[in-house]
Design a protein around this motif. Structure first.
Motif, PDB file in Angstrom:
ATOM      1  N   CYS A 261      24.351  30.236  -5.314  1.00 53.72           N
ATOM      2  CA  CYS A 261      25.654  30.824  -4.479  1.00 53.72           C
ATOM      3  C   CYS A 261      25.238  32.130  -3.592  1.00 53.72           C
ATOM      4  O   CYS A 261      24.320  32.738  -3.747  1.00 53.72           O
ATOM      5  CB  CYS A 261      26.663  31.094  -5.543  1.00 53.72           C
ATOM      6  SG  CYS A 261      26.346  32.739  -6.587  1.00 53.72           S
ATOM      7  N   GLY A 262      26.102  32.322  -2.547  1.00 51.27           N
ATOM      8  CA  GLY A 262      25.712  33.442  -1.693  1.00 51.27           C
ATOM      9  C   GLY A 262      27.100  34.349  -1.802  1.00 51.27           C
ATOM     10  O   GLY A 262      28.083  34.006  -1.921  1.00 51.27           O
ATOM     11  N   THR A 263      26.836  35.643  -1.542  1.00 56.36           N
ATOM     12  CA  THR A 263      27.746  36.754  -1.759  1.00 56.36           C
ATOM     13  C   THR A 263      27.729  37.764  -0.423  1.00 56.36           C
ATOM     14  O   THR A 263      26.828  37.856   0.344  1.00 56.36           O
ATOM     15  CB  THR A 263      27.514  37.411  -2.900  1.00 56.36           C
ATOM     16  OG1 THR A 263      26.452  38.362  -2.858  1.00 56.36           O
ATOM     17  CG2 THR A 263      27.373  36.719  -4.099  1.00 56.36           C
ATOM     18  N   ASP A 264      29.019  38.437  -0.415  1.00 53.00           N
ATOM     19  CA  ASP A 264      29.016  39.288   0.901  1.00 53.00           C
ATOM     20  C   ASP A 264      27.875  40.587   0.653  1.00 53.00           C
ATOM     21  O   ASP A 264      27.667  41.555   1.408  1.00 53.00           O
ATOM     22  CB  ASP A 264      30.384  39.988   0.770  1.00 53.00           C
ATOM     23  CG  ASP A 264      31.150  39.244   1.810  1.00 53.00           C
ATOM     24  OD1 ASP A 264      30.816  38.401   2.396  1.00 53.00           O
ATOM     25  OD2 ASP A 264      32.383  39.677   1.721  1.00 53.00           O
ATOM     26  N   ALA A 265      27.211  40.460  -0.518  1.00 52.33           N
ATOM     27  CA  ALA A 265      26.206  41.676  -1.026  1.00 52.33           C
ATOM     28  C   ALA A 265      25.006  41.413  -0.282  1.00 52.33           C
ATOM     29  O   ALA A 265      23.978  41.842  -0.428  1.00 52.33           O
ATOM     30  CB  ALA A 265      26.060  41.739  -2.310  1.00 52.33           C
ATOM     31  N   GLU A 266      24.940  40.290   0.449  1.00 51.42           N
ATOM     32  CA  GLU A 266      23.645  39.807   1.055  1.00 51.42           C
ATOM     33  C   GLU A 266      22.667  39.277   0.126  1.00 51.42           C
ATOM     34  O   GLU A 266      21.371  39.493   0.296  1.00 51.42           O
ATOM     35  CB  GLU A 266      23.001  40.757   2.238  1.00 51.42           C
ATOM     36  CG  GLU A 266      24.005  41.059   3.561  1.00 51.42           C
ATOM     37  CD  GLU A 266      23.471  42.089   4.414  1.00 51.42           C
ATOM     38  OE1 GLU A 266      22.045  42.600   4.179  1.00 51.42           O
ATOM     39  OE2 GLU A 266      24.028  42.218   5.316  1.00 51.42           O
TER      40      GLU A 266
END
Length: 276
Positions: A261-266
């Motif tokens: 998964c990918g997040t807004d925290a880079e």
């Protein structure tokens, strides 16, 4: 010990210019969803347009203009010639690509409140079972053979749900991610049903707002667990797979025992051994 890396070079094979654009202007519109079923590629966008591409063709094979008066946020194949889309006014629409015209075959709605839907996936084995999530963070389950309203509405995330995916080979397991920073594993397997209620682990068990009723003529052995959940039997366990401090989780994918998964925290997170 030697570690050898094999690096493959990526190159541009096809490019479709202005596949999504606002009618009557030169402004391009965002493409908001893409799904592939080789060799077909479907895209949907903010312009309410559906495009059909093929990887070996430089031309757009087919465009359904004005397919929707609102933004379409997600798309998935139901069958080889049918697709499902979700939009910003809480509708799920079924499209038959064999038919001409701009009208869907069926239109489904979550509620009369028109809460936007952001994501959609269909059960890998029982294609009539469809899951969707949206602005209010709820998980919606449809049986597209029988119901125009969701069979089940389940309280889920505390903010927008961005992605929903059935596990491709273990579809009693489902995964969702959200703006609230959570990545949830929904376990509706037989092992959960057999556990005493005091042994249920994970984050919580789901509060089902509207439970399903399997049609009386349905073969119970073929009825999906997602259509026959009884909220009084603790058939569903939910586990948060990420730390609670994570920023928005925007996308997820599953390959075997691995989830990424990918997040807004880079940051990109990889979860291994999902079922151990």
């Amino acid at each position: 010990m030697y570690v050898i890396f094999f690096i493959k070079t990526l190159s541009l094979n096809q490019k479709w210019e202005e596949a999504h654009h606002h009618v009557g202007s030169n402004m391009r519109a965002p493409c908001t969803g893409v799904v592939c079923n080789s060799p077909d590629i479907i895209s949907v966008g903010e312009d309410g347009r559906i495009n059909l591409f093929r990887a070996d063709s430089k031309e757009i094979v087919r465009t359904i203009d004005d397919a929707d008066s609102s933004t379409m946020h997600g798309v998935t194949f139901l069958r080889t010639t049918e697709i499902l889309t979700v939009n910003s006014i809480g509708q799920l629409k079924l499209w038959d690509l064999r038919k001409q015209g701009n009208d869907p075959t069926q239109v489904f709605s979550v509620t009369s409140e028109r809460v936007p839907l952001h994501c959609i996936d269909r059960h890998p084995n029982q294609q009539h079972v469809v899951a969707a999530g949206g602005q209010d963070g709820m998980l919606c389950i449809w049986d597209v053979r029988h119901e125009r309203m969701p069979v089940s509405l389940m309280n889920a995330h505390e903010a927008e749900m961005w992605e929903v995916h059935f596990h491709p080979s273990n579809p009693d397991h489902l995964f969702t991610c959200s703006e609230d920073g959570s990545l949830w594993h929904w376990d509706a397997s037989a092992e959960i049903a057999e556990k005493p209620s005091f042994l249920l682990g994970g984050r919580n068990t789901s509060n089902i707002l509207r439970s399903s009723i399997v049609p009386p003529n349905a073969n119970q052995s073929l009825a999906s667990v997602w259509l026959s959940m009884d909220p009084t039997k603790g058939r569903l366990e939910i586990t948060n797979l990420l730390p609670s401090s994570t920023l928005s989780v925007n996308s997820l994918d599953i390959l075997g025992q691995h989830l990424v998964c990918g997040t807004d925290a880079e940051a990109v997170y990889v979860t291994r051994s999902l079922f151990s």
